[in-house]
Write a protein that holds these residues in place. Structure first.
Motif, PDB file in Angstrom:
ATOM      1  N   GLU A   1       0.804  -1.211   0.000  1.00 60.22           N
ATOM      2  CA  GLU A   1       0.000   0.000   0.000  1.00 60.22           C
ATOM      3  C   GLU A   1       0.844   1.271   0.000  1.00 60.22           C
ATOM      4  O   GLU A   1       0.493   2.260  -0.632  1.00 60.22           O
ATOM      5  CB  GLU A   1      -0.936  -0.017   1.220  1.00 60.22           C
ATOM      6  CG  GLU A   1      -2.016   1.042   1.140  1.00 60.22           C
ATOM      7  CD  GLU A   1      -3.154   0.751   2.114  1.00 60.22           C
ATOM      8  OE1 GLU A   1      -3.258  -0.403   2.581  1.00 60.22           O
ATOM      9  OE2 GLU A   1      -3.922   1.681   2.401  1.00 60.22           O
TER      10      GLU A   1
ATOM     11  N   ASN B   1       1.580   6.898   8.706  1.00 65.17           N
ATOM     12  CA  ASN B   1       0.819   5.966   7.871  1.00 65.17           C
ATOM     13  C   ASN B   1       0.511   4.667   8.608  1.00 65.17           C
ATOM     14  O   ASN B   1      -0.503   4.024   8.339  1.00 65.17           O
ATOM     15  CB  ASN B   1       1.593   5.635   6.594  1.00 65.17           C
ATOM     16  CG  ASN B   1       1.521   6.758   5.580  1.00 65.17           C
ATOM     17  OD1 ASN B   1       0.613   7.597   5.650  1.00 65.17           O
ATOM     18  ND2 ASN B   1       2.459   6.788   4.664  1.00 65.17           N
TER      19      ASN B   1
ATOM     20  N   THR C   1      -2.722   5.089  10.464  1.00 65.54           N
ATOM     21  CA  THR C   1      -3.843   5.026   9.517  1.00 65.54           C
ATOM     22  C   THR C   1      -4.103   3.585   9.094  1.00 65.54           C
ATOM     23  O   THR C   1      -5.240   3.129   9.042  1.00 65.54           O
ATOM     24  CB  THR C   1      -3.500   5.864   8.263  1.00 65.54           C
ATOM     25  OG1 THR C   1      -2.947   7.097   8.686  1.00 65.54           O
ATOM     26  CG2 THR C   1      -4.718   6.092   7.404  1.00 65.54           C
ATOM     27  N   PHE C   2      -3.003   2.894   8.804  1.00 67.60           N
ATOM     28  CA  PHE C   2      -3.093   1.515   8.326  1.00 67.60           C
ATOM     29  C   PHE C   2      -3.732   0.605   9.371  1.00 67.60           C
ATOM     30  O   PHE C   2      -4.716  -0.090   9.095  1.00 67.60           O
ATOM     31  CB  PHE C   2      -1.674   1.040   7.983  1.00 67.60           C
ATOM     32  CG  PHE C   2      -1.553  -0.407   7.613  1.00 67.60           C
ATOM     33  CD1 PHE C   2      -1.906  -0.858   6.348  1.00 67.60           C
ATOM     34  CD2 PHE C   2      -1.046  -1.335   8.527  1.00 67.60           C
ATOM     35  CE1 PHE C   2      -1.775  -2.194   6.005  1.00 67.60           C
ATOM     36  CE2 PHE C   2      -0.915  -2.666   8.192  1.00 67.60           C
ATOM     37  CZ  PHE C   2      -1.285  -3.101   6.926  1.00 67.60           C
TER      38      PHE C   2
ATOM     39  N   THR D   1      -5.564   1.230  11.888  1.00 67.62           N
ATOM     40  CA  THR D   1      -6.922   1.556  12.318  1.00 67.62           C
ATOM     41  C   THR D   1      -7.906   1.558  11.147  1.00 67.62           C
ATOM     42  O   THR D   1      -9.092   1.810  11.341  1.00 67.62           O
ATOM     43  CB  THR D   1      -6.966   2.933  13.011  1.00 67.62           C
ATOM     44  OG1 THR D   1      -6.354   3.894  12.147  1.00 67.62           O
ATOM     45  CG2 THR D   1      -6.228   2.912  14.328  1.00 67.62           C
ATOM     46  N   SER D   2      -7.420   1.279   9.928  1.00 70.80           N
ATOM     47  CA  SER D   2      -8.317   1.272   8.769  1.00 70.80           C
ATOM     48  C   SER D   2      -9.267   0.081   8.859  1.00 70.80           C
ATOM     49  O   SER D   2      -8.906  -0.966   9.403  1.00 70.80           O
ATOM     50  CB  SER D   2      -7.496   1.188   7.479  1.00 70.80           C
ATOM     51  OG  SER D   2      -6.927  -0.101   7.360  1.00 70.80           O
TER      52      SER D   2
ATOM     53  N   GLU E   1     -10.258  -2.159   6.764  1.00 69.84           N
ATOM     54  CA  GLU E   1      -9.807  -3.431   6.168  1.00 69.84           C
ATOM     55  C   GLU E   1      -8.832  -4.147   7.100  1.00 69.84           C
ATOM     56  O   GLU E   1      -8.920  -5.354   7.323  1.00 69.84           O
ATOM     57  CB  GLU E   1      -9.102  -3.214   4.819  1.00 69.84           C
ATOM     58  CG  GLU E   1      -9.821  -2.317   3.824  1.00 69.84           C
ATOM     59  CD  GLU E   1      -9.488  -0.849   4.027  1.00 69.84           C
ATOM     60  OE1 GLU E   1      -8.362  -0.460   3.663  1.00 69.84           O
ATOM     61  OE2 GLU E   1     -10.333  -0.102   4.552  1.00 69.84           O
TER      62      GLU E   1
ATOM     63  N   GLN F   1      -8.404  -3.641  10.316  1.00 71.31           N
ATOM     64  CA  GLN F   1      -9.108  -4.029  11.544  1.00 71.31           C
ATOM     65  C   GLN F   1      -9.808  -5.377  11.346  1.00 71.31           C
ATOM     66  O   GLN F   1      -9.799  -6.231  12.220  1.00 71.31           O
ATOM     67  CB  GLN F   1     -10.118  -2.935  11.928  1.00 71.31           C
ATOM     68  CG  GLN F   1      -9.460  -1.683  12.478  1.00 71.31           C
ATOM     69  CD  GLN F   1      -9.147  -1.809  13.959  1.00 71.31           C
ATOM     70  OE1 GLN F   1     -10.038  -1.967  14.788  1.00 71.31           O
ATOM     71  NE2 GLN F   1      -7.880  -1.762  14.315  1.00 71.31           N
TER      72      GLN F   1
END
Lengths: 296, 230
Positions: free
Chosen positions: A73, A261, A264-265, A267-268, A270, A272
Motif C-alpha cells: 500500500e 501511515n 492510519t493503516f 486503524t483502517s 480493512e 481491523q
C-alpha cells in the motif's frame, strides 16, 4: 597464494544479498572482492520503515500477514523488530526505530509526556491468561488472577516463570502482584519457585512447559504455541486481564509521514477486519479484538 | 526421541530441497562473515606485521593487551557497537543499526584481537632465525619482511580460519546490532535462536547443520589450498 585462495572463496560469498545471480558470484578477482567487502553495497532500498513490536505480537505471526499489505500500500520496505515493550521504548527514545507497537499504557503515556512519541492509538486488544500444567498442582483453575497468584505464592512449590524483561506482559504481572497485595521486590526474592526468564513470550512459554510451571501469557501467543506445549489456560477472567495494543509514531522518526501511515493503516477498516479474523478459524476464537477508536 | 528423529528428518528435507528461506539466510550469513573476515585481514594483517617488525616502547604490553581480548564476550562487543551506531551515538548518522553492514562492523571488532594476536605470534614463530639467514643471503628489509610473511602463511591461514569461525558462529552481536529482521539481517545463529524460542526444532536443526557444514567446508578448502601451494 594460500591467501588468495581464501580471498577468492570469500569473494564468492561477500555479496550478502540473498538471491545471488550467478554472474555476480563469478566476479572473482581479488580487486572485486576487496571492493565489495569494503563498500558493502547499499543493498537496502532507501525507504525503510523500522517498526518495533512486542514479542507477543511477533510470536503470534500477525505481522507476517500485515507486513506485505503495508509494503504494497505504501511502497516502503517494512522492517519488523521484536522486543519487549521496555526495550522497544528505549529504541524509540534513541530514535533507532520509527514506530512502536506496544502494550503498557502507563509507560506509553509517560513516553508521550516525555516528548518521545507523537500520539498513542489503541488498535486491538485481547486478554492475558495464566497458564500452567493441566494437573494444576496449586489448584488455581477458575480463580480470579489475584487469588491465583496468591495461591501460587503461598504454595511455593510449583514454579512460576516470569518474563522478567520489562515487557508489557511483565508490567501486567507486576500490576497483578500489587493487586494481590504483594510487594514485587519481595516476590522476586521469594524463592526458587519464582523464575525470571528474561526473554520473549514464546521462549517463556516453552520454558514454563519444560518446567511444568505457571506463567502469565497473552492469549494470542499462547494459542499459537498450544500445539507444541502441554500447558492449559487456567485463569482467564476479569477486566484487569485486558491487554491493549497501541501504535505510537516516534517523534524522532526518519520519515514522520510514513510513520503516521502506520496508524492510519492499523486503524483502517480493512486491516481491523484482518486483525479480528486472524487465525479465528484455526483456533475457534478471536486472537485479537479490533479496537480502533476506543479509549483503552 | 521420535519427535527428535522426525525433526531431524524434516531438517534434512529442508536442506536438500533448497528451502528458499534456508538458502537465503545461509547466503546472507556467509556474506556477512566473509566480509568481516576479509576486512579484518586487510586491516589487521598489516597492523600485526607493523607491531611485530617495529620496535617501540610498550610493545610487550600492547601484545599482552591484545591477547587478553581474545575471548572478549560477543554481547559486550554488541553493546559497545550498539551505543556507537545508535541514532544518538557518535556514529549514529551513518544509519548502521539494524543493517548487515552494522553486523560486519561488530564482527570486525570482535575478531580483531584474535587476528592481530595470531598474526603477531605467527610472525614471531618464523622470524627468530630467518632474518639472520636472509641477511647473509643479502636480502633487503622489504624482501626480508616478505619472506617472513611467506614463511608465516600457515599461521596466517589459521588466524583467518579462526576469525571466520568466530564471526560466523557468534549470536550476541548479530542479534543486538542486526535485530534479526526477517529477509534482511537474519543470520543462521539469530534464526536458530528465534527458532528454538518458537519451538521450531526442525528449522533450527537444519540451520545448525548448515552452520556446522560451512565450518567444515571452509576449513577443508583452506587447508587444501594451503597444502597445494606448499
Amino acid at each position: 597464494m594460500r591467501f588468495l585462495a581464501f580471498i577468492t572463496l570469500a569473494a564468492l560469498c561477500a555479496c550478502g544479498r540473498p538471491p545471488q545471480p550467478p554472474e555476480q558470484a563469478s566476479a572473482d578477482t581479488t580487486a572485486a572482492a576487496l571492493d565489495s567487502a569494503a563498500l558493502y553495497p547499499p543493498a537496502e532500498p532507501v525507504e525503510r520503515l523500522l517498526v518495533a513490536t512486542t514479542t507477543s505480537l511477533y510470536d503470534s505471526g500477525l505481522w507476517a500477514y500485515l507486513e506485505p499489505m503495508f509494503e504494497e500500500e505504501y511502497g516502503v520496505e517494512l522492517d519488523i523488530l521484536y522486543a519487549g515493550t521496555g526495550k522497544a521504548l528505549e529504541w524509540g527514545q534513541r530514535g533507532d526505530v520509527d514506530v512502536l507497537v506496544v502494550h503498557d499504557r502507563a509507560r506509553e503515556e509517560q513516553f508521550l509526556a516525555d516528548g518521545f512519541g507523537v500520539s498513542r492509538t489503541p488498535f486491538a486488544y485481547n486478554y492475558f491468561v495464566i497458564v500452567g500444567p493441566s494437573a494444576d498442582p496449586d489448584s488455581i483453575r477458575g480463580m480470579q488472577p489475584e487469588s491465583a497468584l496468591a495461591a501460587i505464592h503461598s504454595a511455593e512449590t510449583t514454579p512460576f516463570v516470569s518474563r522478567g524483561d520489562e515487557s508489557g506482559t511483565h508490567a501486567q504481572e507486576k500490576r497483578l502482584w500489587a493487586a494481590a497485595g504483594y510487594d514485587y521486590d519481595e516476590v522476586q526474592q521469594a524463592g526458587d519457585w519464582y523464575v525470571e526468564a528474561g526473554t520473549g513470550m514464546g521462549p517463556t512459554l516453552v520454558m514454563a512447559d519444560e518446567m511444568g510451571a505457571y506463567t502469565l501469557s497473552d492469549i494470542a501467543t499462547f494459542l499459537s504455541y498450544q500445539g507444541d506445549i502441554d500447558l492449559e489456560v487456567l485463569v482467564d477472567q476479569g477486566d484487569a486481564m485486558r491487554n491493549v495494543y497501541a501504535v505510537i509514531p516516534v517523534t524522532a522518526a526518519r520519515d514522520s509521514a510514513m510513520a503516521a501511515n502506520m496508524v492510519t493503516f492499523l486503524t483502517s477498516p480493512e486491516v481491523q477486519q484482518v486483525i479480528g479474523d486472524y487465525c479465528t478459524a484455526e483456533y475457534g476464537r478471536q486472537l485479537f479484538t479490533p479496537a480502533a477508536g476506543q479509549d483503552l | 526421541m521420535d519427535k527428535l528423529a522426525e525433526a531431524f528428518g524434516i531438517s534434512l528435507r529442508l536442506i536438500l530441497s533448497g528451502d528458499p528461506t534456508v538458502v537465503e539466510v545461509t547466503l546472507r550469513t556467509l556474506g556477512i562473515s566473509a566480509s568481516a573476515t576479509l576486512l579484518a585481514c586487510l586491516l589487521f594483517i598489516p597492523a600485526g606485521a607493523i607491531v611485530h617488525f617495529a620496535s617501540f616502547p610498550g610493545k610487550k604490553i600492547l601484545i599482552s593487551v591484545i591477547q587478553a581480548f581474545y575471548s572478549v564476550p560477543t554481547v559486550f562487543v554488541g553493546l559497545v557497537v550498539f551505543l556507537l551506531i545508535s541514532r544518538t551515538g557518535p556514529l549514529g548518522s551513518l544509519g548502521l543499526l539494524f543493517t548487515r553492514q552494522g553486523i560486519v562492523l561488530a564482527e570486525v571488532l570482535l575478531i580483531a584481537p584474535v587476528m592481530l594476536g595470531l598474526v603477531i605470534s605467527g610472525l614471531k614463530g618464523v622470524s627468530a632465525d630467518a632474518p639472520d639467514t636472509l641477511r647473509t643471503l643479502g636480502a633487503g628489509r622489504i624482501q626480508m619482511a616478505a619472506a617472513v610473511l611467506r614463511e608465516a602463511s600457515p599461521a596466517m591461514i589459521s588466524a583467518v580460519l579462526l576469525s571466520f569461525g568466530r564471526a560466523i558462529s557468534e549470536v550476541g552481536a548479530a542479534m543486538m546490532i542486526g535485530g534479526n529482521i526477517a529477509g534482511r539481517t537474519r543470520t543462521l545463529t539469530t534464526a536458530i535462536s528465534l527458532g528454538v524460542g518458537k519451538g521450531e526444532t526442525a528449522e533450527s536443526i537444519a540451520l545448525g547443520l548448515i552452520l556446522l557444514s560451512i565450518a567444515l567446508v571452509v576449513s577443508a578448502a583452506v587447508h587444501m589450498a594451503g597444502s597445494r601451494s606448499r
